[in-house]
Design a protein around this motif. Sequence first.
Motif, PDB file in Angstrom:
ATOM      1  N   HIS A   1      18.912  88.425  78.149  1.00 31.16           N
ATOM      2  CA  HIS A   1      18.273  87.212  78.005  1.00 31.16           C
ATOM      3  C   HIS A   1      17.756  86.911  76.505  1.00 31.16           C
ATOM      4  O   HIS A   1      17.715  87.820  75.894  1.00 31.16           O
ATOM      5  CB  HIS A   1      17.253  86.985  79.022  1.00 31.16           C
TER       6      HIS A   1
ATOM      7  N   GLN B   1       9.627  72.497  71.572  1.00 33.12           N
ATOM      8  CA  GLN B   1      10.306  72.871  73.109  1.00 33.12           C
ATOM      9  C   GLN B   1      10.815  74.312  73.001  1.00 33.12           C
ATOM     10  O   GLN B   1      11.397  74.833  72.066  1.00 33.12           O
ATOM     11  CB  GLN B   1      11.500  71.998  73.486  1.00 33.12           C
TER      12      GLN B   1
ATOM     13  N   THR C   1      12.573  77.521  75.865  1.00 33.34           N
ATOM     14  CA  THR C   1      13.147  78.078  77.132  1.00 33.34           C
ATOM     15  C   THR C   1      13.483  79.411  76.945  1.00 33.34           C
ATOM     16  O   THR C   1      13.632  80.210  75.814  1.00 33.34           O
ATOM     17  CB  THR C   1      14.401  77.322  77.348  1.00 33.34           C
TER      18      THR C   1
ATOM     19  N   THR D   1      16.874  81.877  78.317  1.00 35.72           N
ATOM     20  CA  THR D   1      18.027  81.760  79.070  1.00 35.72           C
ATOM     21  C   THR D   1      19.009  82.960  79.203  1.00 35.72           C
ATOM     22  O   THR D   1      18.290  83.953  78.570  1.00 35.72           O
ATOM     23  CB  THR D   1      18.961  80.748  78.283  1.00 35.72           C
TER      24      THR D   1
ATOM     25  N   SER E   1      22.031  79.552  80.647  1.00 41.60           N
ATOM     26  CA  SER E   1      21.411  78.628  81.787  1.00 41.60           C
ATOM     27  C   SER E   1      19.767  78.995  81.766  1.00 41.60           C
ATOM     28  O   SER E   1      19.519  80.239  81.615  1.00 41.60           O
ATOM     29  CB  SER E   1      21.802  79.442  83.232  1.00 41.60           C
ATOM     30  N   PRO E   2      18.917  77.993  81.566  1.00 37.05           N
ATOM     31  CA  PRO E   2      17.298  78.392  81.404  1.00 37.05           C
ATOM     32  C   PRO E   2      16.823  78.977  82.837  1.00 37.05           C
ATOM     33  O   PRO E   2      17.067  78.707  84.110  1.00 37.05           O
ATOM     34  CB  PRO E   2      17.096  76.803  81.246  1.00 37.05           C
ATOM     35  N   LYS E   3      15.976  79.984  82.430  1.00 39.03           N
ATOM     36  CA  LYS E   3      15.137  80.557  83.552  1.00 39.03           C
ATOM     37  C   LYS E   3      13.954  80.033  83.549  1.00 39.03           C
ATOM     38  O   LYS E   3      12.915  79.947  84.318  1.00 39.03           O
ATOM     39  CB  LYS E   3      15.226  82.063  83.147  1.00 39.03           C
TER      40      LYS E   3
ATOM     41  N   ALA F   1      10.935  76.898  81.115  1.00 36.02           N
ATOM     42  CA  ALA F   1      10.899  76.205  80.039  1.00 36.02           C
ATOM     43  C   ALA F   1       9.461  75.596  79.780  1.00 36.02           C
ATOM     44  O   ALA F   1       8.872  75.607  80.671  1.00 36.02           O
ATOM     45  CB  ALA F   1      11.918  74.892  79.949  1.00 36.02           C
TER      46      ALA F   1
ATOM     47  N   SER G   1       9.206  83.610  84.107  1.00 39.31           N
ATOM     48  CA  SER G   1      10.718  83.971  84.704  1.00 39.31           C
ATOM     49  C   SER G   1      10.958  85.230  85.121  1.00 39.31           C
ATOM     50  O   SER G   1      12.018  85.454  85.672  1.00 39.31           O
ATOM     51  CB  SER G   1      11.776  83.499  83.355  1.00 39.31           C
TER      52      SER G   1
ATOM     53  N   GLN H   1      16.732  68.850  77.126  1.00 40.35           N
ATOM     54  CA  GLN H   1      16.815  70.314  76.791  1.00 40.35           C
ATOM     55  C   GLN H   1      17.633  70.721  75.948  1.00 40.35           C
ATOM     56  O   GLN H   1      17.853  71.768  75.522  1.00 40.35           O
ATOM     57  CB  GLN H   1      16.648  71.168  78.050  1.00 40.35           C
TER      58      GLN H   1
ATOM     59  N   ILE I   1      17.931  74.704  74.347  1.00 43.98           N
ATOM     60  CA  ILE I   1      19.168  75.344  74.736  1.00 43.98           C
ATOM     61  C   ILE I   1      19.866  75.628  73.403  1.00 43.98           C
ATOM     62  O   ILE I   1      20.584  76.684  73.037  1.00 43.98           O
ATOM     63  CB  ILE I   1      19.790  74.594  75.730  1.00 43.98           C
TER      64      ILE I   1
ATOM     65  N   ALA J   1      18.644  78.763  71.947  1.00 43.88           N
ATOM     66  CA  ALA J   1      19.224  80.027  72.642  1.00 43.88           C
ATOM     67  C   ALA J   1      20.625  80.047  72.262  1.00 43.88           C
ATOM     68  O   ALA J   1      20.960  81.498  72.130  1.00 43.88           O
ATOM     69  CB  ALA J   1      18.990  79.618  74.082  1.00 43.88           C
TER      70      ALA J   1
END
Length: 371
Positions: free
Chosen positions: A73, A85, A87, A89, A94-96, A98, A128, A350, A354, A357
């Motif tokens: 991750h 913001q 996150t 991922t 794919s976000p786990k 946020a 997460s 998002q 993202i 990430a």
Amino acid sequence: MGLHHGQVLRILRDEGPNSRAILARRSKLSATTLTHVTAQLLADGSVVEEEPGASGGLGRPALAIRLLPDAHHVAGVHIGAGLVQLTVTNLLGSPKAAASFEYGLPNTSPEALTTRIADEIERLKAVSGVEDLLGVGVGVPGPVDAGQRSILASINTGWRNLPLAGMLERRTGLSVVLEHNVSAMAVAEARFGLGRNVAAVLFVYLRSGLGAGLVVDGMPFRPGGHGAVELGHIQISQDGPLCSCGNHGCLESYVNERVLMRSLGSEGSAPADLLMQLERTASWKPTLARLTDSLAIAISLLTPDLIVFGGHLGDAPDSLFSHLREHLPPRVMPHMREILRLERTSFGSQSGPIGGAAVALDHFFYSGARL
């Protein structure tokens, strides 16, 4: 060997499970080298062997190698003018978990901001259930240096030559990479969104300012090694209002949150439906005209196949997209008229974190650097 690992991982990310024979052909690696690479990836836990799907061929089909999205991750961070913001991922973006927080300008120091970001990353790890992160990607409001370690100049925050990556590394103990924030959004679309298998993706983002990012053949376009696509600073009127960059009549001096809120007779934070409210005012048509003028220039210069809109533009009324789809094609070169697509971002609100990430995944995983 790191580059070879990266080649194989990118193929698995973009194409899904493949046999060793196909991976060798696609990566142009010898069978021996491919065997060594896949063995190391299997030992690392980044991939797994599995039986392929049903096959109509004779004999037992070869085992397929598949990427394990949750093997590792990263954290993604978007820093805007007054908003952060974050996150966490997996390997497919794919976000786990946020989070977000606001901060005051110019009263919040970069030191205080990085401390808060580090605290939020720790909190997201706990929420997460992710124990280890490969690194952190940070989208920042301005161009970054060629090494992706420092913010060169951020007009909206006033930061210049700020070594933000090192500052955040000292507070998190993690490796950090920076990217211009809207360029990071374009990377996310190219890797995991609408821009997959698209030659040139232009991302246009409206919040406190109007920014753009471009990915060409899978690589962020960074003119001069550090520049950004300054769509908001295309001059559309020599005697227009003073822009934050010091020039007069830039597109951003007409199209930004503060100016558009003033058109509504309002102050304070801009609502998510800002452009829907603006659609009902006399300011809507001139705003559309100025945006169309500037996008026509950008298309002629950059020739994107796909333009993705985020921020307030991603939440804009359908009439904005109808207008652009009608009025942009006649103003660009004939070969662009049939291929140009205009879409809202895949990632909604998002897109920023993202994007961060996606930059971290490129830098710390899909490059093969960690192996």
